[in-house]
Design a protein around this motif. Sequence first.
Motif, short mmCIF file in Angstrom:
data_model
loop_
_atom_site.label_atom_id
_atom_site.label_comp_id
_atom_site.label_asym_id
_atom_site.label_seq_id
_atom_site.Cartn_x
_atom_site.Cartn_y
_atom_site.Cartn_z
N TRP A 8 0.82 -1.21 0.00
CA TRP A 8 0.00 0.00 0.00
C TRP A 8 0.85 1.27 0.00
O TRP A 8 0.42 2.32 -0.47
CB TRP A 8 -0.92 0.02 1.22
N SER A 9 2.06 1.20 0.54
CA SER A 9 2.89 2.41 0.66
C SER A 9 3.08 3.07 -0.70
O SER A 9 3.55 2.45 -1.66
CB SER A 9 4.26 2.04 1.24
N PRO A 10 2.71 4.37 -0.82
CA PRO A 10 2.78 5.05 -2.13
C PRO A 10 4.17 5.55 -2.50
O PRO A 10 5.03 5.71 -1.64
CB PRO A 10 1.81 6.22 -1.95
N ARG A 11 4.35 5.78 -3.80
CA ARG A 11 5.59 6.34 -4.33
C ARG A 11 5.26 7.61 -5.11
O ARG A 11 4.21 7.70 -5.75
CB ARG A 11 6.27 5.35 -5.29
N PRO A 12 6.16 8.60 -5.10
CA PRO A 12 5.95 9.80 -5.91
C PRO A 12 6.14 9.48 -7.39
O PRO A 12 7.13 8.84 -7.77
CB PRO A 12 7.01 10.78 -5.41
N SER B 104 0.85 10.50 -6.87
CA SER B 104 1.32 9.50 -5.92
C SER B 104 0.63 8.18 -6.20
O SER B 104 -0.59 8.14 -6.34
CB SER B 104 1.02 9.97 -4.49
N LEU B 105 1.41 7.11 -6.28
CA LEU B 105 0.88 5.79 -6.67
C LEU B 105 1.12 4.77 -5.57
O LEU B 105 2.25 4.59 -5.11
CB LEU B 105 1.57 5.34 -7.96
N SER B 106 0.05 4.08 -5.15
CA SER B 106 0.21 2.97 -4.21
C SER B 106 0.31 1.67 -5.00
O SER B 106 -0.13 1.59 -6.15
CB SER B 106 -0.96 2.90 -3.22
N GLY B 107 0.88 0.64 -4.38
CA GLY B 107 1.17 -0.59 -5.11
C GLY B 107 0.40 -1.81 -4.65
O GLY B 107 0.96 -2.91 -4.68
N MET B 108 -0.84 -1.64 -4.23
CA MET B 108 -1.63 -2.79 -3.80
C MET B 108 -2.85 -2.95 -4.70
O MET B 108 -3.75 -2.11 -4.71
CB MET B 108 -2.10 -2.62 -2.35
#
Length: 498
Positions: A431-435, A448-452
């Motif tokens: 869930w932790s997002p990346r810029p 910002s994109l989360s990965g779940m």
Amino acid sequence: MDLLKNFKLVENGDGYELIIYFEPGSTDVEFAGELGKLKDSGESLPQNLIDDIRKKFPDKKINSVKLMLGTVLLSSFMLGLPISAQAAEPSGKTAQTQSAYNYNVNVSINGKTMTFQDKPLIYNNITYVPVSEFGKALGAKVWWNGESKTVGIEGNGSSIAFVRGSVSARVNGVQKAMPASLSIGGTTYAPLRFIAENLGYKVTLDSSAKTVDVSAGANIYTVSSGDSLWKISSKTGQSVDSIKHANKLASDTIYPGQKLTIPNAGTASSTPPSPSVAAPAPAKASSPAPATAAAKTKWPDTTYIVQPGDTAASISKKFGRPAQDILKYNYMSSEEWFEAGDKIAISGYAPRANTVSPGQDTSPARHGTAVDWVLEGQYLVKRNSTFTVVDVETGKQFRGKMLGGYNHIDIEPLTASDTAAMKSLFGSWKWSPRPVVIYINGMNLAASLSGMPHGADTVDNAVSGHFDLYMKNSTSHSATTSASYIQEHAAAVKKASG
């Protein structure tokens, strides 16, 4: 599990009835009972069983299926499966069932007769074409989701999606009735006229030559902020008068988001002025957004939260205001559809800002402009939009598509390779997002994109579900989402803006 061990074929009209027998006490009986329950709920046989029947009887037309437990009828299904297109030429009684498919038809595109590996055919007086080959011949993108059995065709500014075998399709998000598609030997066939015309092409029939001709129809242009009819005329090579005539415009008034039909060169009523002729003053847009964008931050007195099933027509009736005004106040065209949960303006224009312009950037970058999602972002990235996502930290890129969303973007990687590229950024889904930066229509936008992966999906891309993509002031779709998660996204957007 082989359910076709004990069976009998009985001639039935122009085809056969398939009777499948199950012995009491056998391990197949429980599954047969589950099939019987499908009939009671209005559902049809599972696709894998239908495929098994096709393989078992490639030269037979199976009209119906009965499930028998000894002498007791468990259930019966209407099937109407035509025989396989690859079946050998039969004779006698079976030859009459082969005529369900008539391959004596040609398809031409812009006057050129096409050769397809899977031949076009006529069934129930409707011309069908293999979706993948036909779409590619038109220069469209065709995708397939094996899990949901959904086919998609995107081209010429339009998109079509339908579940194989369904009698309806989504055209630019709007549901329309469609003759049912066919599955023959693993190939999906769809009605030619429906596909072509909804992608903006003209369809004509030459009966003497047994040819269906598909020709380029008018192009569709989406009005951008700052556009005028003169500018659009210069871009497209069509005169202002011909554009007004094609769209039945009584004045030069246009507004951002409006979709205009641009006639073909051969149908233009006049030619655009010579470059040496002075251009007229830009047309005044009916949407005040370009002129008052910076100050337009408040909602009008009357607003509404869209409910499931709402349309412009139903909302118009509810508030007693013209549907066209409601679309205009929310910067929407008649082809767009409302999504449950959206807040929309009723008595005046919705808030909107214009801090970026299409075409201002020439390539994807690792930093972008932080645009407000509510005031601007939602008008720049819309449902079914495709774009490039750039990871701020590594510079890696992948392509994405907006599935939907109203408080933020629900995104899907476009292909399996895009999914792999995205997953490489996160290592494992989390869930932790990346810029990140969204590059769309010549604009770099901070995000910002989360990965779940979670929830619905529509694209065959090697992952089940979609992902959260936030912009400045985006929020969650759910009231139970933690404040810390939303704040993580806000911090990532700030970092993406540099």
